[in-house]
Design a protein around this motif. Structure first.
Motif, mmCIF file in Angstrom:
data_model
loop_
_atom_site.group_PDB
_atom_site.id
_atom_site.type_symbol
_atom_site.label_atom_id
_atom_site.label_comp_id
_atom_site.label_asym_id
_atom_site.label_seq_id
_atom_site.Cartn_x
_atom_site.Cartn_y
_atom_site.Cartn_z
ATOM 1 N N LEU A 153 -6.555 -0.597 -0.113
ATOM 2 C CA LEU A 153 -5.852 -1.866 0.076
ATOM 3 C C LEU A 153 -6.693 -3.083 -0.289
ATOM 4 O O LEU A 153 -6.258 -4.214 -0.036
ATOM 5 C CB LEU A 153 -5.404 -1.993 1.538
ATOM 6 C CG LEU A 153 -4.455 -0.904 2.047
ATOM 7 C CD1 LEU A 153 -4.225 -1.055 3.545
ATOM 8 C CD2 LEU A 153 -3.130 -0.931 1.299
ATOM 9 N N ASN A 161 -3.562 -2.002 -5.635
ATOM 10 C CA ASN A 161 -3.347 -3.167 -6.492
ATOM 11 C C ASN A 161 -3.660 -2.866 -7.952
ATOM 12 O O ASN A 161 -3.061 -3.452 -8.861
ATOM 13 C CB ASN A 161 -4.187 -4.341 -6.003
ATOM 14 C CG ASN A 161 -3.569 -5.036 -4.795
ATOM 15 O OD1 ASN A 161 -2.458 -4.706 -4.388
ATOM 16 N ND2 ASN A 161 -4.286 -5.979 -4.224
ATOM 17 N N GLY A 171 -0.555 -7.511 -6.783
ATOM 18 C CA GLY A 171 -0.497 -7.120 -5.381
ATOM 19 C C GLY A 171 -1.162 -8.120 -4.461
ATOM 20 O O GLY A 171 -2.093 -8.830 -4.856
ATOM 21 N N ASN A 173 -3.177 -9.552 -0.863
ATOM 22 C CA ASN A 173 -4.312 -9.140 -0.030
ATOM 23 C C ASN A 173 -3.719 -8.514 1.228
ATOM 24 O O ASN A 173 -3.413 -9.196 2.196
ATOM 25 C CB ASN A 173 -5.186 -10.350 0.312
ATOM 26 C CG ASN A 173 -6.477 -9.944 1.009
ATOM 27 O OD1 ASN A 173 -6.639 -8.799 1.431
ATOM 28 N ND2 ASN A 173 -7.398 -10.878 1.138
ATOM 29 N N TRP A 174 -3.536 -7.217 1.197
ATOM 30 C CA TRP A 174 -2.700 -6.525 2.167
ATOM 31 C C TRP A 174 -3.116 -6.792 3.607
ATOM 32 O O TRP A 174 -2.285 -7.138 4.445
ATOM 33 C CB TRP A 174 -2.727 -5.014 1.882
ATOM 34 C CG TRP A 174 -2.180 -4.668 0.543
ATOM 35 C CD1 TRP A 174 -2.897 -4.506 -0.610
ATOM 36 C CD2 TRP A 174 -0.809 -4.478 0.194
ATOM 37 N NE1 TRP A 174 -2.059 -4.219 -1.661
ATOM 38 C CE2 TRP A 174 -0.763 -4.186 -1.194
ATOM 39 C CE3 TRP A 174 0.382 -4.512 0.902
ATOM 40 C CZ2 TRP A 174 0.422 -3.937 -1.874
ATOM 41 C CZ3 TRP A 174 1.568 -4.256 0.236
ATOM 42 C CH2 TRP A 174 1.590 -3.979 -1.128
ATOM 43 N N SER A 177 -2.829 -10.618 4.938
ATOM 44 C CA SER A 177 -1.529 -11.270 4.838
ATOM 45 C C SER A 177 -0.743 -11.068 6.127
ATOM 46 O O SER A 177 -0.632 -9.942 6.630
ATOM 47 C CB SER A 177 -0.747 -10.693 3.649
ATOM 48 O OG SER A 177 0.597 -11.114 3.683
ATOM 49 N N TRP A 180 2.112 -8.591 5.241
ATOM 50 C CA TRP A 180 1.851 -7.213 4.831
ATOM 51 C C TRP A 180 0.835 -6.482 5.685
ATOM 52 O O TRP A 180 0.651 -5.279 5.522
ATOM 53 C CB TRP A 180 1.385 -7.190 3.369
ATOM 54 C CG TRP A 180 2.440 -7.610 2.412
ATOM 55 C CD1 TRP A 180 2.523 -8.792 1.738
ATOM 56 C CD2 TRP A 180 3.599 -6.857 2.043
ATOM 57 N NE1 TRP A 180 3.652 -8.825 0.965
ATOM 58 C CE2 TRP A 180 4.328 -7.647 1.124
ATOM 59 C CE3 TRP A 180 4.084 -5.602 2.386
ATOM 60 C CZ2 TRP A 180 5.515 -7.215 0.561
ATOM 61 C CZ3 TRP A 180 5.269 -5.164 1.822
ATOM 62 C CH2 TRP A 180 5.975 -5.965 0.923
ATOM 63 N N SER A 184 1.016 -2.398 6.426
ATOM 64 C CA SER A 184 -0.123 -1.599 5.948
ATOM 65 C C SER A 184 -0.646 -0.698 7.048
ATOM 66 O O SER A 184 -0.959 0.482 6.808
ATOM 67 C CB SER A 184 -1.229 -2.527 5.447
ATOM 68 O OG SER A 184 -0.786 -3.339 4.384
#
Length: 313
Positions: A153, A161, A171, A173-174, A177, A180, A184
């Motif tokens: 991630l 990404n 993609g 910044n999992w 964020s 997200w 995740s």
């Protein structure tokens, strides 16, 4: 004239008079109590005692500084429980926990059931290898899993990404964020935990007689109809067990946000267990135990509902 034998006479002498209970304990009962006594003592000392003690703490204003003088604390009634519900961060943690459970539990069960069906019906060779592979994340350290998922991630050089970039998708910044980060963690939890439920589902499928499905096939039922109307009803006890155990575990989820996001960004992944842990760290023992018992009541209520909805009819 009635003749009384010696055996009958001894039996009469051993029989207690009416109204007086027999107090003599058999050897079997005495041996049983001797064997169970260590467990009873350990249970009282290390389980029942601390549980009752923590319940009492939840009705006091005890803090870390009061440990040296525990009898000087003041009772606050349900004040800690009211304070917990008035705490905006606790409400946010409760919402995050509900979000995690509502999405995570069904996804975990669906993925586990699908994998179990594939192993039971489709994969015949190397089945043991697949079982080990699917179950391996369950027994893997959360630290090792965190390293893998941080690599997957990562915003710039992460595997996910990078793959998305191949098809022209930038993609996010999992884990940083607010949108997200929780999905995740849910994806990681599903990947980590579905192997345990899969093993149980596989055992349930293999316990269903082959004649049941053959009867449905003779009656003209298709594959989906046989699964929907024959297999799933027979799996109700298995579904109940996996949903209860998975739900209890997800309601107490702590390791995922603690290791991956530390509850961020902006408390978007903090859970009730993690916030309770933080309150213990801050020394607010009374408030922390109140939060723990709120979570306990929620777990008990949801488990009761699951038993009512999924029990055998």
């Amino acid at each position: 004239m009635t003749v009384v034998t010696e055996t009958e006479a001894r039996a009469v002498r051993r029989t207690p008079p009416p109204g007086r209970p027999r107090r003599k304990i058999s050897r079997e009962s005495a041996a049983a109590w001797i064997l169970v006594l260590p467990f009873v003592l350990l249970f009282l000392a290390f389980t029942a005692g601390p549980v009752l003690g923590s319940l009492g703490m939840s009705f006091t204003d005890i803090k870390q500084r009061d440990l040296r003088t525990p009898f000087s604390v003041n009772g606050v009634g349900f004040g800690n429980y009211v304070k917990a519900f008035e705490d905006e961060t606790f409400r946010k943690a409760a919402f995050n926990t509900a979000y995690f459970v509502v999405l995570g539990v069904p996804l975990t069960l669906v993925v586990a059931l699908a994998a179990a069906v594939l192993l039971d019906r489709g994969v015949k060779r190397f089945q043991a290898l697949f079982k080990v592979g699917y179950y391996l994340p369950v027994v893997t350290s959360i630290v090792a899993i965190a390293v893998i998922w941080r690599f997957v991630l990562a915003p710039d050089s992460g595997l996910l990404n990078t793959v998305l970039g191949w098809v022209g998708i930038d993609g996010p910044n999992w884990l940083a964020s607010k949108t997200w980060a929780m999905p995740s963690l849910i994806a990681m939890a599903v990947w980590r935990n579905f192997g345990s439920a899969m093993i149980i589902f596989l055992a349930g499928l293999q316990g269903i007689p082959q004649s049941v499905e053959e009867a449905g096939q003779i009656d003209g039922a298709g594959s989906w109809q046989r699964f929907r109307y024959l297999i799933l009803p027979l799996l109700r006890p298995t579904i109940l067990f996996t949903s209860v155990t998975t739900g209890i575990g997800y309601l107490q989820f702590f390791e995922e946000p603690f290791v991956m996001t530390q509850g961020g960004p902006l408390n978007s992944t903090i859970s009730v267990s993690m916030y309770t842990y933080n309150q213990f760290g801050f020394g607010n023992y009374g408030l922390a135990t109140a939060m723990a018992y709120i979570l306990f009541v929620v777990i008990a209520v949801i488990t009761f509902i699951q038993f009512r909805l999924l029990r055998e009819k």
